[in-house]
Design a protein around this motif. Structure first.
Motif, PDB file in Angstrom:
ATOM      1  N   ALA A   1       0.849  -1.076  -0.008  1.00  0.00           N
ATOM      2  CA  ALA A   1       0.301  -0.052   0.022  1.00  0.00           C
ATOM      3  C   ALA A   1       0.734   1.298   0.030  1.00  0.00           C
ATOM      4  CB  ALA A   1      -0.728   0.016   1.330  1.00  0.00           C
ATOM      5  N   ARG A   2       0.859   2.196  -0.728  1.00  0.00           N
ATOM      6  CA  ARG A   2       1.436   3.209  -0.971  1.00  0.00           C
ATOM      7  C   ARG A   2       2.899   3.216  -1.007  1.00  0.00           C
ATOM      8  NH1 ARG A   2       2.217   7.821  -2.585  1.00  0.00           N
ATOM      9  NH2 ARG A   2       1.415   9.849  -1.866  1.00  0.00           N
ATOM     10  N   PHE A   3       3.623   3.845  -1.867  1.00  0.00           N
ATOM     11  CA  PHE A   3       4.920   3.889  -1.854  1.00  0.00           C
ATOM     12  C   PHE A   3       5.589   2.597  -2.406  1.00  0.00           C
ATOM     13  CE2 PHE A   3       3.954   6.903   1.659  1.00  0.00           C
ATOM     14  CZ  PHE A   3       4.005   8.262   0.813  1.00  0.00           C
TER      15      PHE A   3
ATOM     16  N   THR B   1      -7.378 -12.910  -6.548  1.00  0.00           N
ATOM     17  CA  THR B   1      -7.592 -14.302  -5.824  1.00  0.00           C
ATOM     18  C   THR B   1      -8.599 -15.186  -7.251  1.00  0.00           C
ATOM     19  OG1 THR B   1      -9.373 -13.631  -4.833  1.00  0.00           O
ATOM     20  CG2 THR B   1      -7.382 -13.889  -3.599  1.00  0.00           C
ATOM     21  N   SER B   2      -9.415 -14.568  -7.834  1.00  0.00           N
ATOM     22  CA  SER B   2     -10.029 -15.502  -8.846  1.00  0.00           C
ATOM     23  C   SER B   2      -9.384 -15.504 -10.055  1.00  0.00           C
ATOM     24  CB  SER B   2     -11.643 -14.823  -8.915  1.00  0.00           C
ATOM     25  OG  SER B   2     -11.478 -13.637  -9.530  1.00  0.00           O
ATOM     26  N   GLU B   3      -8.982 -14.376 -10.597  1.00  0.00           N
ATOM     27  CA  GLU B   3      -8.587 -14.520 -11.843  1.00  0.00           C
ATOM     28  C   GLU B   3      -7.148 -14.903 -12.015  1.00  0.00           C
ATOM     29  OE1 GLU B   3     -10.148 -14.146 -14.510  1.00  0.00           O
ATOM     30  OE2 GLU B   3     -12.028 -12.864 -13.771  1.00  0.00           O
ATOM     31  N   GLN B   4      -6.239 -14.630 -11.258  1.00  0.00           N
ATOM     32  CA  GLN B   4      -4.646 -15.091 -11.219  1.00  0.00           C
ATOM     33  C   GLN B   4      -4.685 -16.432 -10.144  1.00  0.00           C
ATOM     34  OE1 GLN B   4      -2.203 -14.370 -13.070  1.00  0.00           O
ATOM     35  NE2 GLN B   4      -3.904 -13.268 -14.325  1.00  0.00           N
ATOM     36  N   ASP B   5      -5.728 -16.780  -9.137  1.00  0.00           N
ATOM     37  CA  ASP B   5      -5.676 -17.813  -8.457  1.00  0.00           C
ATOM     38  C   ASP B   5      -4.592 -17.895  -7.290  1.00  0.00           C
ATOM     39  OD1 ASP B   5      -6.603 -20.425  -7.643  1.00  0.00           O
ATOM     40  OD2 ASP B   5      -5.146 -21.411  -8.591  1.00  0.00           O
ATOM     41  N   LEU B   6      -4.570 -16.392  -6.928  1.00  0.00           N
ATOM     42  CA  LEU B   6      -3.579 -16.059  -5.901  1.00  0.00           C
ATOM     43  C   LEU B   6      -4.118 -16.699  -4.445  1.00  0.00           C
ATOM     44  CD1 LEU B   6      -2.083 -12.720  -6.409  1.00  0.00           C
ATOM     45  CD2 LEU B   6      -1.351 -14.811  -7.327  1.00  0.00           C
ATOM     46  N   GLN B   7      -3.398 -17.010  -3.528  1.00  0.00           N
ATOM     47  CA  GLN B   7      -3.550 -17.445  -2.504  1.00  0.00           C
ATOM     48  C   GLN B   7      -4.627 -16.576  -1.429  1.00  0.00           C
ATOM     49  OE1 GLN B   7      -0.791 -19.524   0.509  1.00  0.00           O
ATOM     50  NE2 GLN B   7      -1.180 -17.648   1.737  1.00  0.00           N
ATOM     51  N   ASP B   8      -5.636 -17.303  -0.908  1.00  0.00           N
ATOM     52  CA  ASP B   8      -6.984 -16.570  -0.370  1.00  0.00           C
ATOM     53  C   ASP B   8      -6.450 -15.694   1.050  1.00  0.00           C
ATOM     54  OD1 ASP B   8      -5.959 -18.759   1.180  1.00  0.00           O
ATOM     55  OD2 ASP B   8      -8.465 -19.580   1.371  1.00  0.00           O
ATOM     56  N   GLN B   9      -5.265 -15.830   1.304  1.00  0.00           N
ATOM     57  CA  GLN B   9      -4.737 -15.030   2.574  1.00  0.00           C
ATOM     58  C   GLN B   9      -3.356 -14.356   2.074  1.00  0.00           C
ATOM     59  OE1 GLN B   9      -4.338 -17.387   6.108  1.00  0.00           O
ATOM     60  NE2 GLN B   9      -6.121 -16.286   6.955  1.00  0.00           N
ATOM     61  N   VAL B  10      -3.522 -13.059   2.147  1.00  0.00           N
ATOM     62  CA  VAL B  10      -2.701 -12.149   1.635  1.00  0.00           C
ATOM     63  C   VAL B  10      -1.703 -11.531   2.724  1.00  0.00           C
ATOM     64  CG1 VAL B  10      -4.040 -10.125   1.460  1.00  0.00           C
ATOM     65  CG2 VAL B  10      -1.997 -10.076   0.183  1.00  0.00           C
ATOM     66  N   SER B  11      -0.395 -11.252   2.371  1.00  0.00           N
ATOM     67  CA  SER B  11       0.470 -10.650   3.268  1.00  0.00           C
ATOM     68  C   SER B  11       0.453  -8.975   2.902  1.00  0.00           C
ATOM     69  CB  SER B  11       1.963 -11.166   3.441  1.00  0.00           C
ATOM     70  OG  SER B  11       2.011 -12.409   3.645  1.00  0.00           O
ATOM     71  N   LEU B  12       0.206  -8.182   3.743  1.00  0.00           N
ATOM     72  CA  LEU B  12      -0.072  -6.561   3.672  1.00  0.00           C
ATOM     73  C   LEU B  12       1.098  -6.188   4.209  1.00  0.00           C
ATOM     74  CD1 LEU B  12      -3.469  -6.219   5.161  1.00  0.00           C
ATOM     75  CD2 LEU B  12      -3.127  -6.793   2.547  1.00  0.00           C
ATOM     76  N   MET B  13       1.706  -5.010   3.079  1.00  0.00           N
ATOM     77  CA  MET B  13       2.730  -4.494   3.620  1.00  0.00           C
ATOM     78  C   MET B  13       2.335  -2.827   3.325  1.00  0.00           C
ATOM     79  SD  MET B  13       5.789  -6.289   1.420  1.00  0.00           S
ATOM     80  CE  MET B  13       7.335  -5.337   2.236  1.00  0.00           C
ATOM     81  N   GLY B  14       2.864  -1.918   4.268  1.00  0.00           N
ATOM     82  CA  GLY B  14       2.431  -0.638   4.349  1.00  0.00           C
ATOM     83  C   GLY B  14       3.118   0.218   4.795  1.00  0.00           C
ATOM     84  N   VAL B  15       3.824   1.406   4.328  1.00  0.00           N
ATOM     85  CA  VAL B  15       4.680   2.252   4.684  1.00  0.00           C
ATOM     86  C   VAL B  15       3.939   3.628   4.803  1.00  0.00           C
ATOM     87  CG1 VAL B  15       6.753   3.615   4.036  1.00  0.00           C
ATOM     88  CG2 VAL B  15       6.782   1.236   3.249  1.00  0.00           C
ATOM     89  N   SER B  16       4.573   4.191   6.139  1.00  0.00           N
ATOM     90  CA  SER B  16       3.927   5.658   6.520  1.00  0.00           C
ATOM     91  C   SER B  16       2.307   5.521   6.403  1.00  0.00           C
ATOM     92  CB  SER B  16       4.375   6.519   5.423  1.00  0.00           C
ATOM     93  OG  SER B  16       4.325   7.923   6.097  1.00  0.00           O
ATOM     94  N   ARG B  17       1.865   6.385   5.791  1.00  0.00           N
ATOM     95  CA  ARG B  17       0.698   6.549   5.363  1.00  0.00           C
ATOM     96  C   ARG B  17      -0.208   5.332   4.993  1.00  0.00           C
ATOM     97  NH1 ARG B  17       0.092  11.467   1.224  1.00  0.00           N
ATOM     98  NH2 ARG B  17       2.227  11.851   2.382  1.00  0.00           N
ATOM     99  N   GLY B  18       0.655   4.419   4.349  1.00  0.00           N
ATOM    100  CA  GLY B  18       0.054   3.020   3.984  1.00  0.00           C
ATOM    101  C   GLY B  18      -0.388   2.196   5.262  1.00  0.00           C
ATOM    102  N   GLY B  19      -0.143   2.788   6.367  1.00  0.00           N
ATOM    103  CA  GLY B  19      -0.677   1.895   7.640  1.00  0.00           C
ATOM    104  C   GLY B  19      -2.100   2.501   7.899  1.00  0.00           C
TER     105      GLY B  19
END
Length: 663
Positions: free
Chosen positions: A71-73, A117-135
């Motif tokens: 998220a962001r940056f 998750t549907s079109e690319q079949d990515l895992q149903d649980q995602v790891s989130l990364m946020g910097v600064s205001r991305g929090g």
């Protein structure tokens, strides 16, 4: 700390041995995406709902396709990102920059998540990364989607917009961003914004109770997003609420932008944290243990078009007992509710491929035209110590005999499990009996289901144990469920494919024999066909005088019984093979037999299990005779039974392989 690092090193090393998914191009939903290079990986830039988005793909994705969502940056401090992409993670980003994690941003993220998750079949649980205001972005979305979050990594995160951009604490804030934030959140005044109580620092929702792990990297000298107003009170509350939290402080290296920018000296730690919490133990796919070969389309066609059918099960005790077979019966009847399908259980305990080859005609084919035949013999063939030649000769005989009776019959061969097969696979060896049966099945394009390998792999993957769960070669209810699930998966996939291709019924071409002496014309011969001599008699309803157990169809049935000293009985037959099916208890005799006046051959009828029960046993006396008329003679000399009493030969059937029988 040493313990943690050692575990992480072990975890990372073992990732090298995980199987990889092959790459595929982006789905048509990403039509028009711009392809570029990102640190040696494919980066796709595209528009989603009018917003710029990107997806970076690993060269080989890990099982389950785990992913990171920034998220962001997205181009700030990307070392940990590149480590993860190199090790099989996807990396995603969508621009919702000036929404500060409000409800509109959360809705965009919801839709973007659904797309990936549907079109690319990515895992149903995602790891989130946020910097600064991305929090604000990552925590607001995570609160609304707790079950979709594997873990959260935040760097100098904003967790209370009153701190930044509001600047109502020790931080400087940002007047321009504060005006914009109030606008997108719908606040009419500073007072309305200050009264808002749904910042991450104020409302964690179920994140702590669901124990979503978080890791924050912070600079203690941060004057833009002061840690005393953001991470420190947030983490304290998170831990007190039952959550899992780790904070790493950055005090070394150059601190820029009033301490808000600082070097990440441990990107490997970030990568390991995400990897450890993102990679799930994925249940093995049963399809990997299915060999389709010619499939079972004919059975599907018969059940759907003719609204009738006949399904038979041929095997030993694992087929005879209730369990997986009942599940398959129910499934077939549910799949074809308008069809009248007869179900035949021809499972008899202790019977491997040789008995099945000779009783096939009586127990299965005599019931009518069979459309789908399930065959299993791998456990008994190895347990009963049948030779490789015998295993192949009998399995080929079953398939040829079945297909000769109905060239449109579909057949499925199943390899069930036992401890010996698990041991072989764990030594890197394919069990000999499975090699033999598979060779025959492949020659005739017969589908197979390797449940022995599947159970072994699932045990090794930690899904369950043999001792506590599967328990025995006669499976526990849990083990029966494992068998049923795999077979049902095979049937579901097969019937789905048949529905899609909608081809006509196939008349199978029977290839040349692998073994010219294959038991392809086996049948059981009534004991009354023999000419008996002194010492032999017919018992119309034999039952044992001792306390040993018996098996169905081998007690209270007609037997030809010879006692020690019995003279030579004679059986004239036509064919290439002959044998006797006996009840072999602790009093089983040693007989002498000969074919066509040849040399007398001794044969001990005691089996390793004869002291436990009167075991039904098929003794093949000759299997490579020239096709024609022959004479079998059997006697029980007293000299062969010295030191014992009441020695007997109890014959339930003779069995013969004769092409003449089925012409």
């Amino acid at each position: 700390m040493l313990r943690t690092c050692t575990f992480l090193a072990f975890f990372c090393c073992n990732l090298l041995f995980l199987p990889a998914y092959s790459q595929s191009h982006l789905n048509d939903s990403f039509e028009g995406a711009e392809l570029s290079d990102w640190k040696g990986f494919e980066r796709y830039d595209f528009n989603f709902q009018g917003r710029k988005a990107r997806l970076i793909k690993p060269k080989k994705a890990l099982p389950g396709k785990p992913w990171i969502w920034r998220a962001r940056f997205p181009d700030w401090h990307t070392t940990a990102d590149s480590i993860l992409v190199a090790e099989g993670f996807h990396l995603a980003y969508i621009n919702t920059d000036n929404l500060y994690g409000n409800k509109v941003a959360v809705k965009v993220w919801d839709d973007f998540y659904q797309l990936l998750t549907s079109e690319q079949d990515l895992q149903d649980q995602v790891s989130l990364m946020g910097v600064s205001r991305g929090g604000l972005f990552i925590y607001n979305w995570a609160k609304a989607n707790v079950d979709k979050v594997a873990c959260i990594y935040a760097e100098a995160p904003v967790l209370d917009f009153k701190s930044w951009p509001g600047g109502f604490g020790e931080g400087e804030g940002s007047a321009k961003d504060w005006i914009r934030l109030k606008e997108v959140y719908g606040f009419a005044s500073d007072k309305d914004a200050k009264n808002y109580t749904d910042n991450p620092i104020e409302n964690l929702n179920e994140l702590p109770s669901k124990r979503v792990p978080i890791l924050h990297m912070i600079g203690l000298k941060d004057q833009i997003v002061p840690v005393a107003e953001n991470t420190l009170p947030f983490v304290e509350k998170y831990i007190k609420s039952g959550g899992i939290a780790t904070v790493v402080t950055s005090i070394d290296g150059e601190q820029n932008l009033k301490g808000h920018h600082f070097p990440i000296q441990t990107p490997r730690l970030v990568a390991d944290f995400i990897k450890y919490n993102s990679i799930k133990t994925h249940t093995l796919a049963s399809e990997n243990y299915h060999t389709i070969n010619g499939g079972i389309h004919n059975a599907y066609k018969k059940f759907t078009s003719n609204k009738t059918g006949r399904v038979a099960y041929l095997g030993g005790s694992i087929t005879h007992n209730n369990g997986w077979r009942d599940s398959i019966n129910n499934f077939i009847q549910e799949q074809f509710p308008e069809a009248s399908i007869e179900l035949i259980n021809a499972g008899i305990p202790s019977m491997g491929s040789t008995p099945s080859a000779f009783r096939l005609d009586r127990d299965v084919l005599s019931k009518g035209k069979i459309d789908l035949l399930f065959v299993e013999a791998a456990v008994n063939d190895s347990g009963n110590r049948r030779t490789s030649q015998e295993q192949k000769r009998a399995m080929e005989g079953i398939i040829r005999h079945a297909r000769n009776s109905n060239p449109e019959m579909d057949i499925v061969v199943m390899h069930f499990v036992d401890p010996g097969k698990i041991a072989s696979y764990n030594q890197g060896l394919i069990p000999e009996v499975i090699v033999n049966h598979q060779e025959v099945a492949d020659h005739y394009a017969i589908p197979t289901i390797n449940l022995a390998k599947e159970v072994t792999d699932r045990i090794n993957a930690g899904e369950f144990s043999w001792e506590k769960d599967f328990k025995n070669l006669h499976p526990s209810p849990f083990g029966q469920g494992i068998y049923a699930n795999s077979i049902l998966t095979f049937l579901t996939n097969s019937f789905t494919k048949s529905k899609l291709i909608n081809k006509e019924t196939v008349h199978y071409t029977i290839p040349e024999k692998m073994d010219r002496f294959a038991y392809s014309s086996g049948f059981l011969l009534d004991v009354k066909e023999a000419k008996i001599a002194k010492g032999w008699h017919h018992d119309p309803e034999w039952k044992p005088a001792d306390s040993l157990k018996t098996r169905p169809n081998y007690v209270n049935k007609p037997f030809l019984i010879g006692n020690e000293g019995a003279k030579s009985l004679k059986l004239k037959f036509n064919g290439t093979a002959v044998g006797i099916a006996v009840a072999s208890g602790q009093d089983a005799a040693t007989i002498s037999y000969r074919i066509d006046k040849g040399e007398w051959i001794k044969l001990d009828l005691v089996t390793p299990w004869s002291n436990q029960l009167h075991l039904p046993w098929y003794f093949t006396l000759a299997s490579e005779l020239e096709n024609g008329d022959h004479l079998l003679e059997i006697k029980i000399p007293e000299s062969l039974n010295e030191g014992s009493q009441n020695k007997a030969c109890r014959i339930r059937y003779f069995y013969v392989n004769s092409d003449q029988k089925f012409k």
